[in-house]
Enzyme design. Structure first.
Site, PDB file in Angstrom:
ATOM      1  N   HIS A  21       0.469  -1.947  -2.556  1.00 43.74           N
ATOM      2  CA  HIS A  21       1.609  -1.888  -3.475  1.00 43.74           C
ATOM      3  C   HIS A  21       1.077  -2.012  -4.906  1.00 43.74           C
ATOM      4  O   HIS A  21       0.114  -2.731  -5.157  1.00 43.74           O
ATOM      5  CB  HIS A  21       2.578  -3.034  -3.157  1.00 43.74           C
ATOM      6  CG  HIS A  21       3.871  -2.922  -3.892  1.00 43.74           C
ATOM      7  ND1 HIS A  21       3.994  -3.259  -5.217  1.00 43.74           N
ATOM      8  CD2 HIS A  21       5.100  -2.476  -3.503  1.00 43.74           C
ATOM      9  CE1 HIS A  21       5.242  -3.036  -5.603  1.00 43.74           C
ATOM     10  NE2 HIS A  21       5.926  -2.555  -4.577  1.00 43.74           N
TER      11      HIS A  21
ATOM     12  N   GLU B 259       5.011   5.923  -4.425  1.00 45.25           N
ATOM     13  CA  GLU B 259       5.752   5.082  -5.349  1.00 45.25           C
ATOM     14  C   GLU B 259       5.200   5.255  -6.759  1.00 45.25           C
ATOM     15  O   GLU B 259       4.179   4.617  -7.105  1.00 45.25           O
ATOM     16  CB  GLU B 259       5.626   3.610  -4.962  1.00 45.25           C
ATOM     17  CG  GLU B 259       6.147   3.270  -3.589  1.00 45.25           C
ATOM     18  CD  GLU B 259       6.635   1.834  -3.527  1.00 45.25           C
ATOM     19  OE1 GLU B 259       7.819   1.638  -3.283  1.00 45.25           O
ATOM     20  OE2 GLU B 259       5.833   0.917  -3.763  1.00 45.25           O
TER      21      GLU B 259
HETATM   22  P1  PGA Z   1      12.303  -1.036  -6.401  1.00 48.86           P
HETATM   23  O1  PGA Z   1      10.915  -1.539  -5.818  1.00 48.86           O
HETATM   24  O2  PGA Z   1      13.071  -0.404  -5.279  1.00 48.86           O
HETATM   25  O3  PGA Z   1      12.929  -2.284  -6.935  1.00 48.86           O
HETATM   26  O4  PGA Z   1      11.987  -0.052  -7.492  1.00 48.86           O
HETATM   27  C1  PGA Z   1      10.168  -0.735  -4.979  1.00 48.86           C
HETATM   28  C2  PGA Z   1       8.938  -1.457  -4.580  1.00 48.86           C
HETATM   29  O5  PGA Z   1       8.742  -2.627  -5.006  1.00 48.86           O
HETATM   30  O6  PGA Z   1       8.124  -0.914  -3.848  1.00 48.86           O
END
Ligand code: PGA
Length: 231
Positions: A86, A153
């Protein structure tokens, strides 16, 4: 790093009920903070459809690594998945090599790694997203072949309320599948919420979503799961 034992119990109970209504094709995975995995696990009804995951793990199965949590420990606490790489972990110094080592550890413990990749705002603005991803994906490809999922992401989209356009999300997912194989499951993460889930999950290239802020409320998870079902 949200919640406490009582909120985890309440949340697990409610989410298990929602997951139970979902068709078999939809996997719902809850990744609470590690101290609450066992709390959540004990709350799960028999034959539940809700699965649990960790938020990171150490690459070694055991040893003198004070404060760390190994993949076998997560699995022992009820986790079947683990989020790795992450951007918030990478910002604390986790390298591509470290993510790869952790992925190997997770697979050795028969957990499914959810491997996060994504570009910075600068990379997005310079239109080098695909090159950034290629660098991250190269090391991760063998783990995907062994069963890991990818979560795309964009770092600038996490927690910001901003998302790439649907065209951009579709194109990036398409690219990831062209690199790793068309069967690769690629989740999208970054400001997914009850409002935008339907259109994002409706993209044919998007296999699912990794939800942060919007997952904290059962009501918005309810909407997102319904959006996933309609997609
Ligand atoms: P979010 O976070 O949905 O708050 O943007 C996504 C994540 O932490 O992977």
């Amino acid at each position: 790093m949200n919640g406490n034992a009582q909120s985890v119990r309440d949340y697990t109970y409610a989410l298990a009920a929602l997951a139970g209504q979902a068709p078999l094709s939809l996997n719902v995975v809850y990744c609470p903070p590690a101290p609450y995995l066992a709390v959540a696990s004990h709350m799960l009804p028999q034959n539940t459809r809700l699965q649990l995951g960790g938020q990171t793990c150490h690459a070694e199965p055991a040893g003198a690594f004070t404060g760390e949590i190994s993949a076998p420990m997560l699995a022992d606490s009820g986790a079947r998945y683990v989020i790795l790489g992450h951007s918030e972990r990478r910002a604390m110094g986790e390298s591509d090599d470290a993510v790869a080592a952790k992925a190997a550890a997770a697979l050795a413990t028969k957990m499914v790694p959810v491997l996060c990749v994504g570009e910075s705002l600068a990379s997005y603005q310079q239109k080098t997203t695909l090159a950034t991803l290629d660098q991250q994906l190269t090391l991760l490809a063998p783990f995907v072949a062994a069963g890991a999922l990818i979560a795309y992401e964009p770092i600038w989209a996490i927690g910001s309320g901003l998302t790439p356009t649907l065209e951009e999300i579709g194109a990036v997912h398409q690219h990831i599948k062209s690199v790793l194989g068309s069967e690769t499951s690629v989740l999208y993460g970054g400001s997914v919420n009850a409002k935008n889930a339907k259109e994002i999950l409706g993209l044919p290239e998007v296999s699912g979503a990794l939800i942060g802020g919007a997952s904290l409320e059962v009501a918005s998870m309810h909407s997102i799961i319904r959006a996933a079902l309609g997609a």
